[in-house]
Motif scaffolding. Sequence first.
Motif, PDB file in Angstrom:
ATOM      1  N   ARG A 181       0.851  -1.189   0.000  1.00  6.26           N
ATOM      2  CA  ARG A 181       0.000   0.000   0.000  1.00  6.26           C
ATOM      3  C   ARG A 181       0.887   1.240   0.000  1.00  6.26           C
ATOM      4  N   VAL A 182       0.336   2.314  -0.519  1.00  5.73           N
ATOM      5  CA  VAL A 182       1.073   3.576  -0.577  1.00  5.73           C
ATOM      6  C   VAL A 182       0.172   4.705  -0.078  1.00  5.73           C
ATOM      7  N   LEU A 183       0.805   5.773   0.392  1.00  6.03           N
ATOM      8  CA  LEU A 183       0.114   7.011   0.712  1.00  6.03           C
ATOM      9  C   LEU A 183       0.271   7.952  -0.468  1.00  6.03           C
ATOM     10  N   VAL A 184      -0.838   8.560  -0.893  1.00  7.02           N
ATOM     11  CA  VAL A 184      -0.856   9.377  -2.100  1.00  7.02           C
ATOM     12  C   VAL A 184      -1.448  10.743  -1.782  1.00  7.02           C
ATOM     13  N   ASN A 185      -0.810  11.794  -2.334  1.00  6.94           N
ATOM     14  CA  ASN A 185      -1.298  13.163  -2.145  1.00  6.94           C
ATOM     15  C   ASN A 185      -1.159  13.920  -3.463  1.00  6.94           C
ATOM     16  N   ALA A 186      -2.159  14.720  -3.815  1.00  8.10           N
ATOM     17  CA  ALA A 186      -2.120  15.531  -5.037  1.00  8.10           C
ATOM     18  C   ALA A 186      -2.624  16.934  -4.730  1.00  8.10           C
ATOM     19  N   LEU A 187      -1.760  17.928  -4.965  1.00  6.80           N
ATOM     20  CA  LEU A 187      -2.079  19.320  -4.659  1.00  6.80           C
ATOM     21  C   LEU A 187      -2.018  20.177  -5.908  1.00  6.80           C
ATOM     22  N   SER A 188      -2.833  21.214  -5.923  1.00 12.12           N
ATOM     23  CA  SER A 188      -2.836  22.183  -7.006  1.00 12.12           C
ATOM     24  C   SER A 188      -2.571  23.569  -6.425  1.00 12.12           C
ATOM     25  N   PHE A 189      -1.671  24.317  -7.074  1.00 13.82           N
ATOM     26  CA  PHE A 189      -1.357  25.686  -6.674  1.00 13.82           C
ATOM     27  C   PHE A 189      -1.864  26.616  -7.771  1.00 13.82           C
ATOM     28  N   PRO A 190      -2.934  27.383  -7.519  1.00 18.42           N
ATOM     29  CA  PRO A 190      -3.516  28.213  -8.583  1.00 18.42           C
ATOM     30  C   PRO A 190      -2.584  29.345  -9.003  1.00 18.42           C
ATOM     31  N   TRP A 191      -2.450  29.533 -10.293  1.00 22.16           N
ATOM     32  CA  TRP A 191      -1.618  30.613 -10.816  1.00 22.16           C
ATOM     33  C   TRP A 191      -2.172  31.984 -10.415  1.00 22.16           C
ATOM     34  N   GLU A 192      -3.473  32.092 -10.282  1.00 22.22           N
ATOM     35  CA  GLU A 192      -4.071  33.384  -9.967  1.00 22.22           C
ATOM     36  C   GLU A 192      -3.611  33.926  -8.621  1.00 22.22           C
ATOM     37  N   SER A 193      -3.140  33.032  -7.734  1.00 17.46           N
ATOM     38  CA  SER A 193      -2.670  33.458  -6.414  1.00 17.46           C
ATOM     39  C   SER A 193      -1.148  33.525  -6.328  1.00 17.46           C
ATOM     40  N   MET A 194      -0.466  33.275  -7.443  1.00 17.35           N
ATOM     41  CA  MET A 194       0.988  33.131  -7.423  1.00 17.35           C
ATOM     42  C   MET A 194       1.666  34.422  -7.864  1.00 17.35           C
ATOM     43  N   ASP A 195       2.444  35.019  -6.974  1.00 16.09           N
ATOM     44  CA  ASP A 195       3.301  36.123  -7.395  1.00 16.09           C
ATOM     45  C   ASP A 195       4.736  35.607  -7.512  1.00 16.09           C
ATOM     46  N   GLU A 196       5.652  36.463  -7.945  1.00 14.83           N
ATOM     47  CA  GLU A 196       7.005  35.994  -8.197  1.00 14.83           C
ATOM     48  C   GLU A 196       7.690  35.523  -6.920  1.00 14.83           C
ATOM     49  N   ARG A 197       7.422  36.173  -5.807  1.00 14.61           N
ATOM     50  CA  ARG A 197       8.050  35.757  -4.554  1.00 14.61           C
ATOM     51  C   ARG A 197       7.604  34.343  -4.185  1.00 14.61           C
ATOM     52  N   ALA A 198       6.299  34.068  -4.299  1.00 17.61           N
ATOM     53  CA  ALA A 198       5.778  32.735  -3.977  1.00 17.61           C
ATOM     54  C   ALA A 198       6.331  31.692  -4.946  1.00 17.61           C
ATOM     55  N   PHE A 199       6.421  32.060  -6.220  1.00 18.72           N
ATOM     56  CA  PHE A 199       6.950  31.164  -7.240  1.00 18.72           C
ATOM     57  C   PHE A 199       8.390  30.780  -6.924  1.00 18.72           C
ATOM     58  N   ARG A 200       9.197  31.758  -6.611  1.00 18.61           N
ATOM     59  CA  ARG A 200      10.594  31.479  -6.285  1.00 18.61           C
ATOM     60  C   ARG A 200      10.705  30.637  -5.014  1.00 18.61           C
ATOM     61  N   ARG A 201       9.851  30.911  -4.050  1.00 20.08           N
ATOM     62  CA  ARG A 201       9.919  30.191  -2.782  1.00 20.08           C
ATOM     63  C   ARG A 201       9.582  28.709  -2.960  1.00 20.08           C
ATOM     64  N   ALA A 252       6.317   6.657   7.512  1.00 19.35           N
ATOM     65  CA  ALA A 252       5.828   7.100   6.199  1.00 19.35           C
ATOM     66  C   ALA A 252       4.929   8.329   6.310  1.00 19.35           C
ATOM     67  N   THR A 253       3.985   8.309   7.218  1.00 15.20           N
ATOM     68  CA  THR A 253       3.072   9.446   7.363  1.00 15.20           C
ATOM     69  C   THR A 253       3.836  10.711   7.740  1.00 15.20           C
ATOM     70  N   GLY A 254       4.761  10.582   8.667  1.00 15.01           N
ATOM     71  CA  GLY A 254       5.537  11.741   9.098  1.00 15.01           C
ATOM     72  C   GLY A 254       6.405  12.290   7.981  1.00 15.01           C
ATOM     73  N   VAL A 255       7.053  11.410   7.221  1.00 15.35           N
ATOM     74  CA  VAL A 255       7.900  11.856   6.105  1.00 15.35           C
ATOM     75  C   VAL A 255       7.070  12.629   5.087  1.00 15.35           C
ATOM     76  N   LEU A 256       5.885  12.109   4.748  1.00 16.69           N
ATOM     77  CA  LEU A 256       5.037  12.769   3.763  1.00 16.69           C
ATOM     78  C   LEU A 256       4.533  14.115   4.277  1.00 16.69           C
ATOM     79  N   GLU A 257       4.097  14.144   5.511  1.00 17.25           N
ATOM     80  CA  GLU A 257       3.598  15.404   6.070  1.00 17.25           C
ATOM     81  C   GLU A 257       4.697  16.463   6.134  1.00 17.25           C
ATOM     82  N   ARG A 258       5.887  16.068   6.532  1.00 20.80           N
ATOM     83  CA  ARG A 258       6.992  17.028   6.609  1.00 20.80           C
ATOM     84  C   ARG A 258       7.408  17.510   5.223  1.00 20.80           C
TER      85      ARG A 258
END
Length: 565
Positions: free
Chosen positions: A271-291, A340-346
């Motif tokens: 079994r595996v732990l799976v996570n999928a996140l989306s970062f909207p471009w509309e909220s992204m400025d250059e500082r956030a992008f670089r970070r 596994a859970t701790g590694v993924l969360e961190r």
Amino acid sequence: MHENSAEDAPQNALGRRSFLLASVGAAAAGALAVGATAQPAAATPPIVQGIRSRGVVIRPGDSRYSDLRTGNNVRFTADPEYVRLIASAEDARRAVQTAVDAGKRVSIRSGGHCFVDFVCHPDVEVILDLSTMVGVDYDERMRAFVVEPGARLLHVYEQLAKRWGVTIPGGICYSVGAGGHIVGGGYGLLSRAHGLVVDHLYAIEVVTVDVRGRASLRVATRDSRGALRDLWWAHTGGGGGSFGVVTKYWFRSPDATGSKPENQLVRAPARVLVNALSFPWESMDERAFRRILDNWGAWHEEFGGPGTPETALSSLFNLNHAAHGSIGMFTQIDADAPDATGVLERFIARITDGVNVETRAMTAPSGELPAMPGFHTTRELSWLQATRTVGADNPVITDPNSRGAHKSAYFKKRFTEAQVGVLWRQMRDPGFTNPDTMLVIFSFGGAVNAVKRSATANVQRDSIFKICLQTFWSDAKDDAHHLAWVRETYEAMFAHSGGVPVPDDRVDGCYINYPDSDIADVRHNRSGMHWSELYFQGNYPRLQRAKKTWDPWNFFTHSLAIELP
């Protein structure tokens, strides 16, 4: 293309063959001497004894021909005299001999993906297609799992896992053909934990052509010596189409014990732990992008080596063009790995630290990933379920009109500020609005980096992540527009080294399974470095030695094939 009539083809072919034999005479004498002492008589392993079926020959006018004259990237097409669907190892040997005797230019296809023109090129006269050879089994005599080259990766995973509970650490996309994937090195979400696919390759069965023009079936193993050892080694990352026609691969891990099949190869995760996140471009400025890109690089710098709990985690970061609307990140870890859970969360906390962009569910496809709306919160799946979920619905590869361009690089350290600046500018370019454009950043290192650079032909053994810059479109009239953008972006990222990732303390060249013919073009590679140095570095002379021994005619060739010394 030759324009010979049916009547005069044999005579002209004989003339070409005589010319080729004469042209390699003195240079190949050494190869013949090596072959005479180091090459055993052609052997047919027990698993194929008695199989002598003949493949199908498909010519223009056959209803199947149009589908077989191109691949998944329809930028590249061929008009071969015929396509030979190979049915067995002996059939492959006969097909090669026929082409040699007729003096035909051949290409080899396992049936999956080819980004450039290795298979489909105007000069190709015969395509040898192994896509119907899809067997996956266990060979008791070899004490290894055997995979035929036409098998697609998802089929390989399902057969190995369901029947024996094992796997290989291969790629994500379901429709990649095993043949090309393996010989280029092969990697995927399990590679940080278990290394490259070729780190588990025990043997190959391959049709080669000797200096006399005779096609023979050879078996070379990890335990072979001399020329046969070089032949096996050349298939551990030397790329496809340079040495012969591979008809079988056998897998057994170097640390395998006993004789039970389940102990011969990597255990598939339960079994595996799976996570999928989306970062909207509309909220992204250059500082956030670089970070966010700096956070990604910093984590991989810290955990790029083997032997830590973090080795079990792998992530795919899709830096999609702003026209797509969001940036996507998919992460997976073996649920039974330590903490596994701790590694993924961190990991997620590190990547999102200080970004100040609220993540969302991945409700739309992201690059080659399907929509995964249910994984914004980490979920547990069986490993096979996760593998199907991620790999079985590729929204760009499944487009029958897909035209694409791809460029790669290995990174030993995080992106420089200048490189991030290039990406910020190019991924927001208002004059380029293709949503199917992305920089895929894939976790690397871990167990991959525990292997010496010379142990396999795949030389990149101290990188922490690799990239694939790619864009897809469907209309030939738009080729120039898309190629100009991808070239401008890539060459700007490596402007300090002539437009390509010249190996140094930060980058480590390119991946041969993401081939890019621009690397061999001085208009785009202005580094002064030969393309082979970017793909193979110090391993190239040994690849050339294998080429001289096993393909002294240069019968097997393409735009980035290993060259005769």
